[in-house]
Design an enzyme around this catalytic site. Structure first.
Site, PDB file in Angstrom:
ATOM      1  N   ARG A  51      12.001  -6.400   4.932  1.00 13.44           N
ATOM      2  CA  ARG A  51      12.099  -5.071   4.332  1.00 13.44           C
ATOM      3  C   ARG A  51      12.935  -4.115   5.184  1.00 13.44           C
ATOM      4  NH1 ARG A  51       5.887  -2.687   4.731  1.00 13.44           N
ATOM      5  NH2 ARG A  51       5.819  -2.590   7.008  1.00 13.44           N
ATOM      6  N   LYS A  60       0.837  -1.215   0.000  1.00  9.32           N
ATOM      7  CA  LYS A  60       0.000   0.000   0.000  1.00  9.32           C
ATOM      8  C   LYS A  60       0.869   1.261   0.000  1.00  9.32           C
ATOM      9  CE  LYS A  60      -2.176  -0.890   3.907  1.00  9.32           C
ATOM     10  NZ  LYS A  60      -1.545  -2.157   4.323  1.00  9.32           N
ATOM     11  N   ARG A  90      -9.233   1.064   9.242  1.00  8.19           N
ATOM     12  CA  ARG A  90      -8.805  -0.291   9.557  1.00  8.19           C
ATOM     13  C   ARG A  90      -9.836  -1.051  10.377  1.00  8.19           C
ATOM     14  NH1 ARG A  90      -2.843   0.531   9.139  1.00  8.19           N
ATOM     15  NH2 ARG A  90      -1.727  -1.327   9.728  1.00  8.19           N
ATOM     16  N   ARG A 136      11.774  -1.214  10.440  1.00  7.09           N
ATOM     17  CA  ARG A 136      10.701  -0.883  11.377  1.00  7.09           C
ATOM     18  C   ARG A 136      10.723  -1.848  12.547  1.00  7.09           C
ATOM     19  NH1 ARG A 136       5.159   0.069   8.193  1.00  7.09           N
ATOM     20  NH2 ARG A 136       4.425  -0.900  10.113  1.00  7.09           N
ATOM     21  N   ARG A 147       0.075  -8.460  13.801  1.00  6.53           N
ATOM     22  CA  ARG A 147      -0.476  -7.482  12.846  1.00  6.53           C
ATOM     23  C   ARG A 147      -1.363  -8.185  11.816  1.00  6.53           C
ATOM     24  NH1 ARG A 147       4.841  -4.999  10.805  1.00  6.53           N
ATOM     25  NH2 ARG A 147       3.544  -3.722   9.444  1.00  6.53           N
TER      26      ARG A 147
HETATM   27  P1  AMP Z   1       1.225   0.471   9.205  1.00  4.52           P
HETATM   28  O1  AMP Z   1       2.404   1.359   8.955  1.00  4.52           O
HETATM   29  O2  AMP Z   1       0.025   0.847   8.393  1.00  4.52           O
HETATM   30  O3  AMP Z   1       1.578  -0.987   9.094  1.00  4.52           O
HETATM   31  O4  AMP Z   1       0.806   0.730  10.740  1.00  4.52           O
HETATM   32  C1  AMP Z   1       1.693   0.453  11.799  1.00  4.52           C
HETATM   33  C2  AMP Z   1       0.922   0.355  13.094  1.00  4.52           C
HETATM   34  O5  AMP Z   1       0.283   1.607  13.372  1.00  4.52           O
HETATM   35  C3  AMP Z   1      -0.209  -0.668  13.112  1.00  4.52           C
HETATM   36  O6  AMP Z   1       0.243  -1.974  13.437  1.00  4.52           O
HETATM   37  C4  AMP Z   1      -1.125  -0.094  14.194  1.00  4.52           C
HETATM   38  O7  AMP Z   1      -0.608  -0.341  15.495  1.00  4.52           O
HETATM   39  C5  AMP Z   1      -1.005   1.396  13.942  1.00  4.52           C
HETATM   40  N1  AMP Z   1      -2.023   1.896  12.972  1.00  4.52           N
HETATM   41  C6  AMP Z   1      -1.797   2.447  11.748  1.00  4.52           C
HETATM   42  N2  AMP Z   1      -2.936   2.824  11.175  1.00  4.52           N
HETATM   43  C7  AMP Z   1      -3.926   2.502  12.044  1.00  4.52           C
HETATM   44  C8  AMP Z   1      -5.347   2.623  12.006  1.00  4.52           C
HETATM   45  N3  AMP Z   1      -5.988   3.158  10.963  1.00  4.52           N
HETATM   46  N4  AMP Z   1      -6.030   2.173  13.089  1.00  4.52           N
HETATM   47  C9  AMP Z   1      -5.421   1.649  14.176  1.00  4.52           C
HETATM   48  N5  AMP Z   1      -4.089   1.490  14.259  1.00  4.52           N
HETATM   49  C10 AMP Z   1      -3.335   1.915  13.198  1.00  4.52           C
END
Ligand code: AMP
Length: 214
Positions: free
Chosen positions: A127, A13, A88, A161, A172
């Site tokens: 990654r 994404k 989400r 990360r 996740r």
């Molecule tokens: P991502 O970079 O999208 O993989 O997000 C990393 C982490 O941020 C996720 O595992 C969640 O803990 C938190 N996070 C990101 N976006 C959301 C969202 N829309 N709702 C809840 N938690 C989020």
């Protein structure tokens, strides 16, 4: 044009959102990146979100909804935005619908990126990115042309990360299946959902998305 890029962690994404944002002059709204910046800056939001993020759990809906509601009011979002990682949960999607109606806006397309489960784990745990410019790499799938040197900016420092370790990745993916995948029928019922094959090479996925948007 306002878009949602939808898919599990590791679907690509972020990569596709960056490309689309550049091509169509849209603002990429990555809630994950916004949260990581808040954690790094030690803001109130960052302090509240950190434990959930470290555990691979979702951050509470009320925090996410407030974050996005404030962000899409900023002048730079007026030309359109791409959500990457939001909504989400069904509660987030419902809140987004309500706030867009209130602002006289709508989502033009929800693009779901489909990727096999085994590929997701391999992508996430391998990654890394350039610490200078953010260019993304992978230990086996996409190494820099010269080991240890960023192709894009020549930087020599790289980051991984903290939540891309095997255990957090499992949490996740579980959070995705339990809380986020139910959004697929939600958007399908609205008629805005379209799917692309996220297993294809990066350039092909971009082409598929462009043809969905054409
Ligand atoms: P991502 O970079 O999208 O993989 O997000 C990393 C982490 O941020 C996720 O595992 C969640 O803990 C938190 N996070 C990101 N976006 C959301 C969202 N829309 N709702 C809840 N938690 C989020």
């Amino acid at each position: 044009m306002n878009l949602i890029l939808f898919g599990p962690p590791g679907a690509g994404k972020g990569t596709q959102a960056k490309r689309l944002a550049e091509r169509h002059s849209l603002i990429q709204l990555s809630t994950g990146e916004m949260l990581r910046a808040a954690v790094a800056a030690g803001t109130g939001l960052g302090r509240k979100a950190k434990a959930n993020m470290d555990a691979g759990e979702l951050v509470p809906d009320d925090l996410m909804i407030a974050l996005i509601s404030a962000r899409i009011d900023a002048p730079d979002c007026a030309e359109g935005f791409i959500f990457d990682g939001f909504p989400r949960t069904v509660a987030q999607a419902e809140a987004l619908d309500a706030m867009l109606v209130e602002k006289g806006l709508s989502v033009d397309s929800v693009i779901a990126m489909e990727v096999d489960d085994e590929a997701l784990i391999e992508r996430l745990t391998g990654r890394f990115s350039c610490a200078e410019c953010g260019a993304g790499y992978h230990v086996t799938l996409q190494r820099p042309s010269v080991d240890g040197v960023c192709d894009r900016c020549g930087g020599k420092r790289f980051d991984r990360r903290a939540d891309d370790n095997a255990e957090t990745v499992r949490s996740r993916l579980l959070a995705y299946r339990r809380q986020t995948a139910p959004l697929l029928p939600y958007y399908r019922a609205k008629g805005t959902l379209q799917t692309v094959d996220g297993m294809a090479p990066i350039e092909d996925v971009t082409r598929q998305i462009e043809s969905v948007l054409a």
